[in-house]
Design a protein around this motif. Structure first.
Motif, PDB file in Angstrom:
ATOM      1  N   ASP A   1       0.807  -1.222   0.000  1.00 47.54           N
ATOM      2  CA  ASP A   1       0.000   0.000   0.000  1.00 47.54           C
ATOM      3  C   ASP A   1       0.844   1.278   0.000  1.00 47.54           C
ATOM      4  O   ASP A   1       0.294   2.381  -0.013  1.00 47.54           O
ATOM      5  CB  ASP A   1      -1.014   0.006   1.153  1.00 47.54           C
ATOM      6  CG  ASP A   1      -0.374  -0.020   2.528  1.00 47.54           C
ATOM      7  OD1 ASP A   1       0.840   0.239   2.648  1.00 47.54           O
ATOM      8  OD2 ASP A   1      -1.098  -0.319   3.508  1.00 47.54           O
TER       9      ASP A   1
ATOM     10  N   LEU B   1      -1.331   1.127  -7.104  1.00 52.30           N
ATOM     11  CA  LEU B   1      -1.210   2.290  -6.221  1.00 52.30           C
ATOM     12  C   LEU B   1      -1.450   3.602  -6.966  1.00 52.30           C
ATOM     13  O   LEU B   1      -1.605   4.651  -6.340  1.00 52.30           O
ATOM     14  CB  LEU B   1       0.189   2.334  -5.579  1.00 52.30           C
ATOM     15  CG  LEU B   1       0.592   1.136  -4.714  1.00 52.30           C
ATOM     16  CD1 LEU B   1       2.023   1.316  -4.207  1.00 52.30           C
ATOM     17  CD2 LEU B   1      -0.367   0.981  -3.538  1.00 52.30           C
TER      18      LEU B   1
ATOM     19  N   LYS C   1       1.291   7.366  -1.578  1.00 50.75           N
ATOM     20  CA  LYS C   1       1.437   5.942  -1.873  1.00 50.75           C
ATOM     21  C   LYS C   1       2.727   5.608  -2.608  1.00 50.75           C
ATOM     22  O   LYS C   1       3.220   4.482  -2.531  1.00 50.75           O
ATOM     23  CB  LYS C   1       0.248   5.455  -2.694  1.00 50.75           C
ATOM     24  CG  LYS C   1      -1.086   5.514  -1.948  1.00 50.75           C
ATOM     25  CD  LYS C   1      -2.222   5.013  -2.827  1.00 50.75           C
ATOM     26  CE  LYS C   1      -3.548   5.060  -2.078  1.00 50.75           C
ATOM     27  NZ  LYS C   1      -4.675   4.589  -2.937  1.00 50.75           N
TER      28      LYS C   1
ATOM     29  N   ASN D   1       0.725  -4.480   3.688  1.00 52.79           N
ATOM     30  CA  ASN D   1      -0.466  -4.564   4.535  1.00 52.79           C
ATOM     31  C   ASN D   1      -0.891  -6.031   4.552  1.00 52.79           C
ATOM     32  O   ASN D   1      -1.371  -6.572   3.563  1.00 52.79           O
ATOM     33  CB  ASN D   1      -1.585  -3.685   3.968  1.00 52.79           C
ATOM     34  CG  ASN D   1      -2.796  -3.636   4.878  1.00 52.79           C
ATOM     35  OD1 ASN D   1      -3.109  -4.601   5.580  1.00 52.79           O
ATOM     36  ND2 ASN D   1      -3.491  -2.511   4.875  1.00 52.79           N
TER      37      ASN D   1
END
Length: 441
Positions: free
Chosen positions: A61, A144, A317, A373
């Motif tokens: 992420d 992203l 990001k 993540n």
């Protein structure tokens, strides 16, 4: 009977047509690109066999990349020095023979205007390298990207670095990349202090020549032996050991410029191993673990990145940054990567050392820090030249990653925020790196 049965079973396998699932051969004992000391084309780090893909049940992420500029020509001073050697050989009253026979048709590959610029031709062109990485990273990190937002790209102001950044952006974003990106050109100036991508320039107390005598004490026997060998095979040139070093350096740049390996073929693998190690020593004591201020210089990027990882994708990001090899070396040490248990010796070649310049900062070399993540938990994973490189003391997460909270603690302890003090900065000079949070939109 047991012995007879075993022999019978073994004999039936001798002629088996079943192919082995895994090769038992070592197919790359020597790769020249790993011994050019950062002068030559990009080469992947050999790594530890860990998957480059995100671990199962994890998504990426946030991503950070700090990249060296792509393959380039020599600096003006180095080019002039190497050209002087080549001109002497070309003007010698000798008919080119043996390994130097290629000199009969050789022409110098650069003009004065080319020096220090990124190369544009051949399979090792710097512009092609940067563009290719952009396309590969669009495929890898495209999830992203949001085309409704402008993507910042950070580059130190040297022209070849900026050109690399533009070619990367075009590979990532396409032909209209300028419509979707905003280039942040960061001055390479002492007045920037820590708020730059060239942190050693702002460090008033930094001295890269502190261990020059020790670096220079490394034996030049390899160059002497190479000179003797060449002078025997191609008599009349009277090549010196210093000229050997210049020609071995030129080998890397010739590959960058036009993929010509004539000069590379003059030397043996053993000679290139020693040459590469001499370059390792220079980088190590000038910019790496062997220098007394490297941990403070490297702490700036390490701390900034650790903070962004902790804050998460809400602050951004993707952070694409471009700089120079010596600045990247300090970052590696700030992150605890490629450390040696004791200082590199100049008395002999330290085989097995994790600090190998050509593998960590080749032309186009890059370090990527990913925020994983994994079921709601955040982890940091480091990739150097497409090889996953775990942190020795922090690898409890999926795929040997490091929990982000532990990563932040690790960086703070290892790279304390005392750059301004140790580097002797004035109060009116930035002590921290803040442009990632306040870039010009």
């Amino acid at each position: 009977m047991v012995l007879k049965s075993s022999l019978l079973a073994a004999s039936t396998l001798v002629g088996s047509a079943v192919a082995a699932s895994y090769s038992q051969a070592s197919t790359e004992e020597f790769n020249l690109l790993r011994h050019l000391g950062g002068n030559g084309p990009y080469v992947q780090h050999h790594g530890y066999g860990l998957s480059r893909e995100a671990p199962e049940s994890c998504t990426i992420d946030q991503v950070h990349m700090l990249s060296r500029h792509g393959e380039r020509y020599q600096t003006a001073s180095k080019g002039a020095s190497e050209k002087k050697v080549v001109d002497r050989l070309l003007s010698a009253d000798v008919t080119p023979t043996g390994p130097l026979s290629f000199l009969s048709t050789y022409t110098w590959p650069a003009t004065d205007a080319d020096y220090e610029e990124e190369t544009t031709m051949g399979p090792y062109a710097g512009t092609l390298d940067a563009f290719s990485v952009g396309t590969e990273y669009r495929a890898r990190y495209g999830a992203l990207y949001d085309d409704s937002e402008i993507m910042p790209i950070f580059a130190s102001e040297e022209e070849r670095v900026v050109v690399t950044a533009h070619n990367f952006a075009q590979g990532f974003l396409g032909v209209n990349y300028s419509d979707y990106s905003e280039f942040q050109i960061i001055p390479e100036d002492v007045s920037r202090g820590a708020n730059t991508l060239t942190w050693k320039l702002g460090c008033n107390n930094y001295n890269k020549t502190l261990y020059s005598d020790y670096i220079d004490s490394f034996s030049d026997d390899y160059a002497v032996q190479a000179a003797d060998r060449l002078n025997t095979l191609a008599p009349g040139y009277n090549i010196t050991s210093d000229e050997v070093v210049s020609l071995m350096t030129l080998c890397g740049y010739e590959l960058n410029i036009r993929a010509n390996d004539d000069f590379c073929k003059l030397f043996t693998p053993d000679e290139f191993v020693a040459f590469g190690y001499s370059r390792d020593l220079a980088y190590y004591y000038q910019y790496g673990q062997g220098n007394n201020l490297t941990d403070y210089i490297g702490s700036v990027y390490a701390n900034a990145t650790a903070t962004l990882l902790e804050q998460g994708p809400s602050v951004g990001k993707m952070f694409w940054s471009f700089t120079h090899d010596d600045d990247m070396i300090s970052v590696f040490y700030g992150l605890g990567l490629f450390e040696t248990p004791s200082l590199l010796p100049a008395e002999y070649v330290q085989f097995g050392s994790p600090f190998q310049t050509s593998e960590i900062v080749p032309m186009g070399g890059r370090i990527v820090i990913e925020r994983l993540n994994c079921s709601g938990h955040a982890y940091a994973r480091i990739v150097v030249n497409e090889a996953v490189i775990p942190i020795t003391s922090c690898q409890s997460g999926p795929g040997y990653s490091c929990p982000v909270t532990d990563f932040k603690t690790f960086v703070n302890k290892r790279a304390p925020k005392t750059y301004g003090i140790e580097c002797g900065l004035d109060d009116d000079v930035p002590w921290h790196m803040w442009f990632y949070w306040n870039w010009n939109k």
